[in-house]
Motif scaffolding. Structure first.
Motif, PDB file in Angstrom:
ATOM      1  N   THR A  45      -1.914  -8.766   9.243  1.00 23.24           N
ATOM      2  CA  THR A  45      -0.628  -9.290   8.819  1.00 23.24           C
ATOM      3  C   THR A  45       0.777  -8.523   9.116  1.00 23.24           C
ATOM      4  O   THR A  45       1.814  -9.021   8.770  1.00 23.24           O
ATOM      5  N   ARG A  46       0.676  -7.592   9.931  1.00 25.94           N
ATOM      6  CA  ARG A  46       1.791  -6.601  10.361  1.00 25.94           C
ATOM      7  C   ARG A  46       2.596  -5.879   9.588  1.00 25.94           C
ATOM      8  O   ARG A  46       3.805  -5.737   9.777  1.00 25.94           O
ATOM      9  N   ARG A  47       1.664  -5.818   8.373  1.00 29.65           N
ATOM     10  CA  ARG A  47       2.435  -4.734   7.346  1.00 29.65           C
ATOM     11  C   ARG A  47       2.313  -3.400   7.380  1.00 29.65           C
ATOM     12  O   ARG A  47       3.075  -2.380   6.920  1.00 29.65           O
ATOM     13  N   LEU A  48       1.225  -3.121   8.706  1.00 25.95           N
ATOM     14  CA  LEU A  48       1.080  -1.839   8.991  1.00 25.95           C
ATOM     15  C   LEU A  48       1.020  -1.797  10.576  1.00 25.95           C
ATOM     16  O   LEU A  48       0.359  -2.540  10.925  1.00 25.95           O
ATOM     17  N   GLU A  78      -9.239  -2.828   3.991  1.00 26.59           N
ATOM     18  CA  GLU A  78      -7.865  -2.922   3.622  1.00 26.59           C
ATOM     19  C   GLU A  78      -6.691  -2.681   4.625  1.00 26.59           C
ATOM     20  O   GLU A  78      -5.717  -3.274   4.907  1.00 26.59           O
ATOM     21  N   LEU A  79      -7.250  -1.552   5.469  1.00 25.77           N
ATOM     22  CA  LEU A  79      -6.344  -1.349   6.468  1.00 25.77           C
ATOM     23  C   LEU A  79      -6.346  -2.510   7.654  1.00 25.77           C
ATOM     24  O   LEU A  79      -5.090  -2.621   8.028  1.00 25.77           O
ATOM     25  N   GLU A 121      -6.465  -5.673   7.172  1.00 25.95           N
ATOM     26  CA  GLU A 121      -5.661  -6.730   6.416  1.00 25.95           C
ATOM     27  C   GLU A 121      -4.250  -6.410   6.624  1.00 25.95           C
ATOM     28  O   GLU A 121      -3.351  -7.187   7.340  1.00 25.95           O
ATOM     29  N   GLN A 122      -3.824  -4.888   6.340  1.00 21.93           N
ATOM     30  CA  GLN A 122      -2.546  -4.661   6.538  1.00 21.93           C
ATOM     31  C   GLN A 122      -2.030  -4.757   8.124  1.00 21.93           C
ATOM     32  O   GLN A 122      -0.924  -5.057   8.406  1.00 21.93           O
ATOM     33  N   ILE A 123      -2.779  -4.366   9.112  1.00 22.81           N
ATOM     34  CA  ILE A 123      -2.411  -4.398  10.448  1.00 22.81           C
ATOM     35  C   ILE A 123      -2.509  -5.970  10.962  1.00 22.81           C
ATOM     36  O   ILE A 123      -1.417  -6.271  11.769  1.00 22.81           O
ATOM     37  N   MET A 160       0.655  -1.104   0.166  1.00 22.01           N
ATOM     38  CA  MET A 160      -0.026  -0.072   0.134  1.00 22.01           C
ATOM     39  C   MET A 160       0.932   1.301   0.000  1.00 22.01           C
ATOM     40  O   MET A 160       1.709   1.479   1.011  1.00 22.01           O
ATOM     41  N   ILE A 182      -2.839   5.460   1.825  1.00 17.25           N
ATOM     42  CA  ILE A 182      -3.388   4.976   3.249  1.00 17.25           C
ATOM     43  C   ILE A 182      -4.556   5.750   3.827  1.00 17.25           C
ATOM     44  O   ILE A 182      -5.412   5.095   4.298  1.00 17.25           O
TER      45      ILE A 182
END
Length: 469
Positions: A20-23, A13-14, A16-18, A1, A6
């Motif tokens: 999976t620890r990508r955000l 979407e946010l 899923e990012q959180i 992203m 953002i």
């Protein structure tokens, strides 16, 4: 992203990012807090930025993730609350000068439930003073001044949930909680080009929320998409012993979303709702109907059951509002309100007779029966969210668009307590967004979200966002 996408990303979407620890929740909170502080004042959308408390909550959400705990799709998601919801760690001003230093030692049920779901409160958002309960005819009817739609800063964001509408549209928060008595979620959703869901009366607790009209008030989500509204509503809905008007009705909306199997829907287009609307509003609405016809049978020009909805709403709001703010009116402190109409409106409202109030209340039972009969024939009612685009800041509302006379089901549907959702469906005068609203029978939120979501899957209006720096 990408970093610049953002702030405008949907909650899903946010999340899923959180997950999976990508955000990082802290990183995300800082992004929105910076925007609240830099852009919020230009819009007049913010009352209180809660930086310290928000970052503390975000750090805790991050620690939980490291321990393997994920609370669900709102875990670490920053949001804003209309400033009529009680919060322990910030003032709750009700948008009005007489209450600008007001504080509570507890959280509203909605605030508590969102914290339990993992959401992070980053700001208290602007609103029309007292949710418009004393009357108003101008965008500046708030002690914080006018709130502007981020699509054109010379125009109003809509009321009374003005701050939530503008903040979501401008990417200052991922979602917001607004309130509606007779249009205060649907209107700013339309004027700001976001999704706004007004739930069935009794589905969401109002404990800790300012009361304007206790038989009409409702709290609901304002989001980027209809789908996001479902995620947020699932966290805040449900019975509450602190609010005896709540119903023992469950609402669920799973993160792992599946399309609801729908038979061919029967959609009724409300008669007189679009014919006399602004040209662009009318044209956008008719094009939206063409989209709906891909998955539904659309019947044109269906008349609502014949009742005096407008006078009934006005009588009930006046009587209940005058009671709710009796101390303010009798103290004379209404003279501190920003709106000239609001400074005197409470006195007139206090003169509503018991006979008139009771007559208006008694009419609601046959109204509900007639609407229930209508919804046996049709699944969903559809109309433009508003008959015009946002009002200019430099004119009284009643002088903004002379000659526009389209009727709206907003007041009627609020009277009978049924849900509605508004989503964007195009742009009109001055490059301002327009909206389409879907109304269903009581507790049909899942159906309304599904219909609006399908419409949004077939269009891209919700993917646009205003250019702000």
């Amino acid at each position: 992203m990408l970093p610049d996408t953002i702030p405008f990303a949907p909650v899903r979407e946010l999340a899923e990012q959180i997950r999976t620890r990508r955000l990082s929740p802290v990183e995300l909170a800082e992004i929105y807090l910076d925007r609240l502080e830099s852009i919020g004042p230009r819009l007049g959308a913010v009352v209180t930025v809660m930086r310290e408390a928000a970052l503390e909550e975000a750090r805790e959400r991050e620690r939980e993730l490291r321990r393997g705990r994920w609370r669900g799709p709102l875990h670490g998601i920053p949001y804003g609350a209309k400033d009529l919801l009680a919060t322990r760690n910030a003032p709750t001003t009700w948008g009005a000068a007489p209450y600008k230093d007001q504080r509570f030692d507890y959280d509203a049920t909605v605030i508590r439930r969102l914290r339990e779901a993992g959401a992070v409160l980053v700001a208290k958002l602007a609103m029309i003073e007292l949710a418009g309960g004393m009357g108003y005819n101008e965008a500046s009817a708030s002690f914080t001044g006018p709130c502007r739609t981020p699509w054109n800063l010379n125009y109003w964001s809509g009321g009374s949930s003005s701050g939530p509408g503008a903040a979501v549209a401008a990417g200052l928060v991922a979602f917001a909680i607004g309130s509606e008595t007779s249009g205060s979620i649907i209107t700013p959703a339309a004027f700001c080009g976001v999704a706004g869901l007004r739930p069935t009366y009794g589905l969401v607790s109002r404990h800790g929320a300012m009361a304007l009209s206790w038989t009409l008030d409702k709290l609901g989500p304002m989001c980027r998409t209809a789908d996001d509204c479902g995620l947020v509503l699932a966290a805040i809905a449900g019975p509450d012993p602190l609010d005896p008007t709540t119903r023992d009705v469950k609402f669920s909306y799973p993160f792992r979303r599946r399309a609801m199997p729908l038979r061919r829907l029967r959609i009724a287009v409300m008669k007189d709702s679009y014919e006399k609307a602004q040209r662009e509003v009318r044209e956008n609405f008719l094009r939206a109907l063409d989209v709906l016809r891909r998955f539904a049978a659309v019947e044109m020009d269906v008349a609502l059951p014949d009742f005096p909805y407008g006078p009934a709403v006005g009588t009930i709001v006046d009587a209940e509002g005058a009671s709710a703010f009796r101390d303010l009116i009798e103290s004379g402190r209404v003279r501190e309100l920003a709106s000239p109409q609001g400074r005197v409106g409470g006195y007139a409202a206090s003169l509503v007779t018991a006979v008139d109030y009771l007559h208006a209340m008694r009419m609601r039972a046959p109204m509900r029966r007639a609407w229930a009969a209508m919804f046996k024939k049709y699944d969903v009612l559809v109309a433009p969210s508003r008959s015009t685009v946002a009002y200019p800041l430099d004119k009284p509302f009643n002088q903004a668009y002379p000659g526009i006379a389209a009727s709206s089901p907003i007041g009627a549907s609020n009277l009978v307590g049924v849900p509605a959702i508004s989503v964007p469906n195009g742009f009109g005068q001055s490059d301002l967004p327009t909206g389409i609203q879907f109304i269903g029978p009581a507790f049909s939120e899942n159906l309304l979200i599904e219909v609006a979501h399908r419409y949004q899957q077939m269009t891209a209006w919700h993917e646009r966002h205003p250019k702000l720096s």
